[in-house]
Design a protein around this motif. Structure first.
Motif, PDB file in Angstrom:
ATOM      1  N   THR A  17       0.847  -1.203   0.000  1.00 27.55           N
ATOM      2  CA  THR A  17       0.000   0.000   0.000  1.00 27.55           C
ATOM      3  C   THR A  17       0.882   1.253   0.000  1.00 27.55           C
ATOM      4  O   THR A  17       0.591   2.229  -0.704  1.00 27.55           O
ATOM      5  CB  THR A  17      -0.940  -0.014   1.226  1.00 27.55           C
ATOM      6  N   THR A  18       1.950   1.204   0.768  1.00 31.04           N
ATOM      7  CA  THR A  18       2.894   2.323   0.824  1.00 31.04           C
ATOM      8  C   THR A  18       3.485   2.569  -0.570  1.00 31.04           C
ATOM      9  O   THR A  18       3.533   3.712  -1.048  1.00 31.04           O
ATOM     10  CB  THR A  18       4.028   1.994   1.829  1.00 31.04           C
ATOM     11  N   ILE A  19       3.900   1.501  -1.241  1.00 28.21           N
ATOM     12  CA  ILE A  19       4.478   1.633  -2.592  1.00 28.21           C
ATOM     13  C   ILE A  19       3.409   2.097  -3.577  1.00 28.21           C
ATOM     14  O   ILE A  19       3.666   2.937  -4.446  1.00 28.21           O
ATOM     15  CB  ILE A  19       5.106   0.287  -3.046  1.00 28.21           C
ATOM     16  N   ALA A  20       2.192   1.589  -3.417  1.00 22.06           N
ATOM     17  CA  ALA A  20       1.093   1.999  -4.307  1.00 22.06           C
ATOM     18  C   ALA A  20       0.893   3.515  -4.235  1.00 22.06           C
ATOM     19  O   ALA A  20       0.633   4.160  -5.254  1.00 22.06           O
ATOM     20  CB  ALA A  20      -0.195   1.274  -3.918  1.00 22.06           C
ATOM     21  N   ILE A  24       0.648   6.401  -7.179  1.00 20.55           N
ATOM     22  CA  ILE A  24      -0.442   7.377  -7.300  1.00 20.55           C
ATOM     23  C   ILE A  24       0.141   8.786  -7.434  1.00 20.55           C
ATOM     24  O   ILE A  24      -0.282   9.585  -8.262  1.00 20.55           O
ATOM     25  CB  ILE A  24      -1.396   7.291  -6.081  1.00 20.55           C
ATOM     26  N   SER A  25       1.170   9.061  -6.625  1.00 20.93           N
ATOM     27  CA  SER A  25       1.758  10.410  -6.636  1.00 20.93           C
ATOM     28  C   SER A  25       2.440  10.722  -7.968  1.00 20.93           C
ATOM     29  O   SER A  25       2.650  11.882  -8.295  1.00 20.93           O
ATOM     30  CB  SER A  25       2.730  10.588  -5.463  1.00 20.93           C
ATOM     31  N   TRP A  26       2.783   9.665  -8.735  1.00 22.95           N
ATOM     32  CA  TRP A  26       3.370   9.880 -10.071  1.00 22.95           C
ATOM     33  C   TRP A  26       2.313   9.810 -11.173  1.00 22.95           C
ATOM     34  O   TRP A  26       2.626   9.780 -12.359  1.00 22.95           O
ATOM     35  CB  TRP A  26       4.481   8.834 -10.332  1.00 22.95           C
ATOM     36  N   GLY A  27       1.056   9.736 -10.784  1.00 29.05           N
ATOM     37  CA  GLY A  27      -0.040   9.838 -11.758  1.00 29.05           C
ATOM     38  C   GLY A  27      -0.603   8.514 -12.247  1.00 29.05           C
ATOM     39  O   GLY A  27      -1.408   8.490 -13.178  1.00 29.05           O
ATOM     40  N   VAL A  28      -0.178   7.397 -11.637  1.00 23.65           N
ATOM     41  CA  VAL A  28      -0.705   6.092 -12.065  1.00 23.65           C
ATOM     42  C   VAL A  28      -1.971   5.781 -11.253  1.00 23.65           C
ATOM     43  O   VAL A  28      -1.919   5.766 -10.023  1.00 23.65           O
ATOM     44  CB  VAL A  28       0.335   4.960 -11.850  1.00 23.65           C
ATOM     45  N   PRO A  29      -3.110   5.516 -11.921  1.00 24.08           N
ATOM     46  CA  PRO A  29      -4.315   5.142 -11.161  1.00 24.08           C
ATOM     47  C   PRO A  29      -4.129   3.779 -10.488  1.00 24.08           C
ATOM     48  O   PRO A  29      -3.618   2.847 -11.111  1.00 24.08           O
ATOM     49  CB  PRO A  29      -5.404   5.063 -12.235  1.00 24.08           C
TER      50      PRO A  29
END
Ligand code: ATP
Length: 197
Positions: A17-20, A24-29
């Motif tokens: 979840t931390t890596i996810a 997200i912060s780089w724009g990947v849904p």
């Protein structure tokens, strides 16, 4: 170009979840499959099938009761299979609909604790595996959830070990030092979104 569907998994407490959140912060849904599965339990089509499979013992005040259901399936693999057969196809379809709504993106990520165990990795274009030593994972979860070591081990027992998962994974992110893990995740981000180095 077709949107790539990438799986992100790892044992309990590995830090998926931390890596996810980095992705997200780089724009990947990111689709959090375990959270979505919990919501799907309350949809009318699932409610009906759960009633047929487990009866009123799985309900409180007419609403499916996750704790009661967990109690029913915990020590009965056949009942767990029945539950999985109710929930997993619905999560799969919901994910595909969600992914289609992001068709303008180079890739989307499905984050799930059990991608290999359910076979759903076969529907994905590539798999990212987050790893950390077992002892580290146990102490992280004990601290995060305020639970005993035994409780964490119980949850681990239902998951494949990393060795088995490594053989089927395309990208490995070791998550011990947070900064190194973020850097490695960024390298993976560049690969899955086709960003030149
Ligand atoms: P679960 O399978 O239980 O959902 P998870 O794999 O999604 O777990 P996280 O919830 O991301 O794992 O992380 C577990 C705990 O460890 C969290 O409290 C998180 O803040 C912490 N954590 C994650 N990565 C690191 C790290 N590199 N160093 C220290 N703590 C970390």
């Amino acid at each position: 170009m077709k949107t790539k569907m990438i799986g992100l998994t790892g044992g309990i407490g590995s830090g998926k979840t931390t890596i996810a959140r980095h992705f997200i912060s780089w724009g990947v849904p990111v689709y959090f499959a375990d959270d979505e599965a919990k919501k799907i339990l309350y949809l009318p089509e699932a409610v009906e099938e759960i009633r047929d499979a487990f009866g009123e013992a799985a309900f409180t005040d007419g609403i499916p009761d996750r704790q009661k259901i967990a109690g029913i399936v915990f020590s009965d693999p056949e009942k767990l299979n029945i539950l999985n057969r109710i929930i997993h196809p619905k999560v799969k379809q919901h994910f595909l609909d969600w992914a289609a709504s992001h068709s303008d993106k180079p890739c989307v990520i499905k984050e799930a604790a059990i991608l290999f165990e359910t076979g759903s990795y076969k529907d994905l274009d590539a798999i990212i595996l987050v790893t950390a030593p077992k002892e580290t994972r146990i102490s992280r979860v004990m601290q995060r959830d305020n639970v005993t070591r035994e409780k964490v081990m119980e949850r681990m027992d239902n998951q494949w070990d990393d060795e088995r998962k490594l053989a089927l994974s395309d990208h490995i992110i070791e998550n011990i030092d947070p900064e190194k893990a973020r850097e490695n995740a960024f390298l993976v981000y560049k690969i899955i979104t086709n960003v030149p180095n």
